[in-house]
Structure formats: structure tokens, C-alpha cells
Design an enzyme around this catalytic site. Structure first.
Site, PDB file in Angstrom:
ATOM      1  N   LYS A 224       0.828  -1.203   0.000  1.00 38.73           N
ATOM      2  CA  LYS A 224       0.000   0.000   0.000  1.00 38.73           C
ATOM      3  C   LYS A 224       0.866   1.258   0.000  1.00 38.73           C
ATOM      4  O   LYS A 224       2.033   1.246   0.415  1.00 38.73           O
ATOM      5  CB  LYS A 224      -0.939  -0.009   1.222  1.00 38.73           C
ATOM      6  N   ARG A 259      -3.918 -10.329   3.693  1.00 35.69           N
ATOM      7  CA  ARG A 259      -4.031 -10.373   2.237  1.00 35.69           C
ATOM      8  C   ARG A 259      -2.739  -9.813   1.653  1.00 35.69           C
ATOM      9  O   ARG A 259      -2.417  -8.635   1.897  1.00 35.69           O
ATOM     10  CB  ARG A 259      -5.247  -9.560   1.793  1.00 35.69           C
TER      11      ARG A 259
END
Length: 284
Positions: A224, A259
Site C-alpha cells: 500500500k 491479504r
């Protein structure tokens, strides 16, 4: 009560240990890999490789939800994802379908997908909640402020942990009211989806509060943007070390599933982390 204690299983997978969800983006514009797995053959190979490397579940998506991503029709999304969903399911790989379209959910479940993973928490398509309930499909409900087109323009919260928790609990209760079994519901705080870096860090620091809602908690921090910012501007494919550090921190605070893009590396780190944690417990 941590999330691993809230339920014994999710989607038929034991939560007696932290689980790894691998990511396969069948898109030409993924933020994390730039479309490396856009072709079905590459997506299938990636899913098989991830499963062999330790992924308990492989998440297949055909619509990018990165900031400012353009929407994709359900028809195009199905064209992208169904070959991989079918091939991996037939090979015995547990598959989740990452979609906000009810028609894609139905087609993927027909093709063998085991889980629906929806960034809109079943609010993006008016048919999705009824479909998931009717099909008795396990579901991952994610929090997102705004849409992929708007979510990073000016995200604002008074208390991000409380607000995200309230939203997720309401969505879980709506699912149960519609007939979705409690043990088939997993929650995801949506790191990076309508959150500034301070919001992301506050959510990660407060994960135990979300785990205490009584549902398994999935957290996706892999590659991210906030990791890049914290790591001095590293590009997405160079963010594996930071992603692994964040994943282990999440597990330590109650996440049942992480994840990730880098499955083998995360699995190795998790094996070492788990062994140390077990040794600590035995010494007490």
C-alpha cells in the site's frame, strides 16, 4: 476476544492459526504489479504458485480499485476472472472473488469460488446481499469511504477506529438479518481505502478493537502507498519488507487473515514469528 477466537473457521478454513490470502489481479492497471497477470495463463500460474507457497486462499479480482481507477463492467470483469477462478478451483485451490458486482459474484461462485470479497461490503450492487445470502457464500465485508474515484481526495474522520468499527458491525448485522450465517462473515477495515496515512496507522494501532467485534478480521496492507511513504518512497514492487512487517503487526493485534502479494516471503516470516510466539507462551 481476538478474531481467531471469535470463530473456529471461515469458508471451511481453520482459524487455529493466521491465514494468508494471496492476491491475483487480472487487470491491466493494477497499482501493485502493473498488469503482470492480466492474461489468464499468467493469472492461473500465479494462483497455483501462491497456493504452493503457502496461500490458504487466493483472491482473484478483475477490476482495479486503486485510487482514481475507472469502473469496469460486470461482463468485462467476468471475461477477465472466470478462466482463472475455474482453473484454480478445479485444481483444488480455495478461491475468493474480489468484486462489487452481483452478476460477477454469481458467475464466480458457479465457477467454483468459495468466498465473495467486496470492497463495498455488499452495498455497491443492490442485488449482492440477497445473492450472497441465497447462495450461503462466505463474505468479506470491507470499509471504504467514498469510491475508488473519490476516496483519497479528502478522507476525514473524527475517530477512525470507532467509525470503521461501527460501519463494519452494522454491515455484518445487516448480512445476518438477510440470512448470512455469522460464521460466514469476515471484516476488513479497508486500509488505504478512503484513509490518509494517519488514519491507516490509527486503524492498525487499534486493530484489537475491531477484532473484538466478534468476527474474523482480514487486513490488507500489502504494497500500500502508506508503506511507500514510510519507507522513503519505495515503489510498489519494492515494498515487500514493509508489507511483511505490517502484516506481522496486524496478526499480533488479532488479524485472522492477511491479504498479501508476496506469499512465500510472508509465509516464511509468519512461520518464524509463530514459532517465537509459541516459545514465549510456553515459557510463561
Amino acid at each position: 476476544m481476538g478474531s481467531a477466537e471469535a470463530a473456529k473457521t471461515f469458508a471451511g478454513l481453520s482459524l487455529s492459526r493466521p491465514l494468508i490470502m494471496g492476491i491475483v489481479n487480472v487487470t491491466p492497471d493494477s497499482f501493485s504489479d502493473g498488469g503482470d497477470r492480466y492474461q489468464s495463463e499468467a493469472a492461473i500460474a500465479a494462483g497455483l504458485s501462491q497456493h504452493a507457497a503457502g496461500a490458504d486462499l487466493v483472491d482473484i479480482g478483475g477490476e482495479s480499485t486503486r485510487p482514481n481507477a475507472e469502473p469496469v463492467s460486470s461482463e468485462e470483469e467476468q471475461r477477465r476472472v472466470l478462466p482463472a477462478v475455474r482453473a484454480l478451483s478445479e485444481a483444488g485451490v480455495p478461491v475468493s472473488i474480489d468484486t462489487r458486482h452481483a452478476e460477477t459474484m454469481a458467475a464466480a461462485l458457479d465457477a467454483g469460488a468459495r468466498v465473495v470479497n467486496d470492497v463495498t461490503a455488499l452495498t455497491g450492487d443492490p442485488k449482492s446481499l440477497a445473492l450472497v445470502a441465497a447462495r450461503r457464500a462466505p463474505v468479506i465485508l470491507m470499509h471504504m469511504q467514498g469510491t475508488p474515484q473519490t476516496m483519497q481526495r479528502a478522507p476525514h474522520y473524527s475517530d477512525v477506529v470507532s467509525e470503521v468499527g461501527t460501519y463494519l458491525l452494522a454491515r455484518a448485522q445487516a448480512c445476518e438479518a438477510a440470512g448470512v450465517a455469522r460464521h460466514d462473515i469476515c471484516l476488513d477495515p479497508g486500509i488505504g481505502f478512503g484513509k490518509a496515512i494517519d488514519h491507516n496507522l490509527a486503524l492498525l494501532a487499534g486493530l484489537e478493537q475491531l477484532a473484538d467485534l466478534g468476527y474474523p478480521l482480514l487486513v490488507g496492507v500489502s504494497r500500500k502507498a502508506f508503506i511507500g511513504r514510510l519507507a522513503g518512497g519505495a515503489e510498489p514492487k519494492a515494498r515487500a519488507p514493509g508489507s511483511i512487517a505490517a502484516a506481522l503487526a496486524c496478526i499480533g493485534k488479532g488479524a485472522a487473515i492477511v491479504r498479501v502479494h508476496d506469499v512465500a516471503e510472508t509465509a516464511q516470516a509468519l512461520a518464524v514469528w509463530s514459532a517465537i510466539e509459541s516459545a514465549v507462551l510456553e515459557s510463561q
